[in-house]
Enzyme design. Structure first.
Site, PDB file in Angstrom:
ATOM      1  CB  THR A 161       5.628   1.105  16.550  1.00  0.00           C
ATOM      2  OG1 THR A 161       6.257  -0.058  15.987  1.00  0.00           O
ATOM      3  CG2 THR A 161       6.700   2.055  17.032  1.00  0.00           C
ATOM      4  CD1 TRP A 184       0.114  -0.963   3.338  1.00  0.00           C
ATOM      5  CD2 TRP A 184       0.062   1.280   3.269  1.00  0.00           C
ATOM      6  NE1 TRP A 184       0.695  -0.499   4.490  1.00  0.00           N
ATOM      7  CE2 TRP A 184       0.666   0.877   4.479  1.00  0.00           C
ATOM      8  CE3 TRP A 184      -0.074   2.640   3.016  1.00  0.00           C
ATOM      9  CZ2 TRP A 184       1.131   1.782   5.445  1.00  0.00           C
ATOM     10  CZ3 TRP A 184       0.383   3.557   3.969  1.00  0.00           C
ATOM     11  CH2 TRP A 184       0.974   3.120   5.162  1.00  0.00           C
ATOM     12  CG  HIS A 218       4.502   3.294   8.805  1.00  0.00           C
ATOM     13  ND1 HIS A 218       5.188   2.423   9.630  1.00  0.00           N
ATOM     14  CD2 HIS A 218       3.962   2.526   7.829  1.00  0.00           C
ATOM     15  CE1 HIS A 218       5.078   1.189   9.163  1.00  0.00           C
ATOM     16  NE2 HIS A 218       4.333   1.231   8.072  1.00  0.00           N
ATOM     17  CD  GLU A 248       5.814   5.018  12.403  1.00  0.00           C
ATOM     18  OE1 GLU A 248       6.816   4.832  11.673  1.00  0.00           O
ATOM     19  OE2 GLU A 248       5.186   4.095  12.935  1.00  0.00           O
ATOM     20  CD  GLU A 282       8.918   1.092  10.265  1.00  0.00           C
ATOM     21  OE1 GLU A 282       8.385   2.131  10.709  1.00  0.00           O
ATOM     22  OE2 GLU A 282       8.668  -0.041  10.710  1.00  0.00           O
ATOM     23  CD  GLU A 342       9.808  -2.200  13.498  1.00  0.00           C
ATOM     24  OE1 GLU A 342       8.665  -1.725  13.499  1.00  0.00           O
ATOM     25  OE2 GLU A 342      10.646  -1.929  12.615  1.00  0.00           O
ATOM     26  CG  ASP A 366       3.310  -1.900   6.833  1.00  0.00           C
ATOM     27  OD1 ASP A 366       2.829  -2.905   6.276  1.00  0.00           O
ATOM     28  OD2 ASP A 366       3.397  -0.784   6.288  1.00  0.00           O
ATOM     29  CD  GLU A 367       5.613   0.149  12.792  1.00  0.00           C
ATOM     30  OE1 GLU A 367       6.687  -0.484  12.727  1.00  0.00           O
ATOM     31  OE2 GLU A 367       5.552   1.386  12.676  1.00  0.00           O
ATOM     32  CG  HIS A 400       8.763  -3.832   9.685  1.00  0.00           C
ATOM     33  ND1 HIS A 400       8.444  -2.495   9.524  1.00  0.00           N
ATOM     34  CD2 HIS A 400       8.690  -4.377   8.440  1.00  0.00           C
ATOM     35  CE1 HIS A 400       8.196  -2.243   8.256  1.00  0.00           C
ATOM     36  NE2 HIS A 400       8.334  -3.370   7.578  1.00  0.00           N
TER      37      HIS A 400
END
Length: 331
Positions: free
Chosen positions: A168, A33, A115, A76, A112, A165, A197-198, A201
């Protein structure tokens, strides 16, 4: 062989598998995305109406919520700081060789970076925050940097990223829950996707450490012990407002985040317990006597921290963040 050389050898061994880690935990640019997927389309016919809708819905979110969202955005956007210390790790440096670790760090940074982009634009469109003050705080945070207590040790750094990670992830997923409860569906979806996403990671960095435990269990245990004994430094530790000293805003921001239920002292303990379980710390074999003592400390730490956390009283003080104040009129 020195500890430094052993670490370098382990990093070089893991480097051979970086391609597998990239395929498993990162998403190709063309498939992932992008911020514009969640924002009004400036080329669309309904652009203005969509902005008005965001501004109208945003009025229903309280100040504590916006402080948390601003704090998430600023941390971020301080991404250059994080990339710079990751690229300085033993075995990762870009010079003199452009190795696979450096490629991992840049690909991670690319993911990252989205974000901060999407959150910043959303704050701008919401009409609820003083964007100039937010930008000042962001620039200060990047300028001030921060010391996470790892130097160039990859073992300690990977403990930090594994922990942070997940922290977050928790922060963004809790923002999503609050937004959804208030009927702010678009923001809820955006925050939930960022949280996803976090989590990916987090899983990557915990996997790195899982492999390191196989090659160098005692030194990895000592590195984990070091990081938890000295506590994980939050990326927002040096938050400040314009005209203020470094770090003077962190306690206020932390109190608001805890009060809003976005990130709490209990979350810190829960993360530690998850890492202990994920790395199967109690069953690691082949440890030196020093590493055994470090393991004992780590296994006892959650209960010790729980006793302290249970006594915490979060103040209900109303803080006047410049982020939420009306801009001064300039003549």
């Amino acid at each position: 062989m020195s500890i430094k050389n052993i670490r370098l050898e382990v990093m070089q061994t893991l480097e051979k598998s970086i391609g597998e880690f990239v395929d498993k935990y990162l998403i190709p640019v063309e498939q992932i995305w992008q911020p514009t997927d969640f924002l009004p389309d400036p080329q669309g016919d309904n652009f203005i109406e969509e902005i008005k809708e965001i501004r109208e819905i945003s009025k229903d979110m309280d100040d504590d919520f916006w402080v948390c969202l601003v704090g998430d955005t600023i941390t971020e956007e301080a991404l250059p700081t994080y990339e710079s210390w990751l690229l300085d790790l033993e075995g990762v440096q870009q010079d003199p060789h452009d190795n696979s670790w450096a490629k991992w760090v840049r690909a991670w940074t690319g993911e990252e970076n989205r974000h901060g982009d999407v959150l910043n634009k959303y704050l701008y469109l919401s009409g609820r925050v003083n964007m100039r003050e937010v930008e000042i705080t962001t620039q200060h945070l990047i300028n001030d940097g921060f010391d996470i207590g790892t130097s160039t040790d990859p073992y300690k750094n990977f403990v930090y990223t594994s922990f942070q990670e997940l922290a977050t992830y928790i922060s963004h997923i809790n923002v999503a829950k609050i937004a959804k409860k208030k009927g702010h569906k678009a923001l809820a979806k955006m925050s939930r996707i960022i949280a996803g996403d976090e989590m990916r990671h987090h899983l990557a960095y915990t996997d790195f450490i899982r492999h390191i435990f196989q090659y160098d269990p005692s030194e990895m245990m000592l590195a984990f012990h070091h990081m938890m004994k000295h506590k994980i430094v939050m990326p927002a530790m040096n938050l400040r407002e314009g005209g203020a000293e470094k770090g003077t805003l962190f306690d206020q921001f932390s109190n608001v985040a805890q009060r809003a239920g976005v990130y709490t002292a209990q979350d810190y303990i829960d993360i530690l317990e998850k890492l202990l379980k994920d790395w199967d710390i109690q069953n690691i074999n082949g440890l030196t006597d020093e590493a055994e003592k470090a393991r004992d400390y780590l296994m006892r730490l959650p209960s010790r921290m729980q006793r302290i956390t249970d006594r915490i009283v979060v103040p209900d003080t109303k803080y006047d963040f410049k982020w939420l104040q009306q801009p001064e009129l300039k003549i």
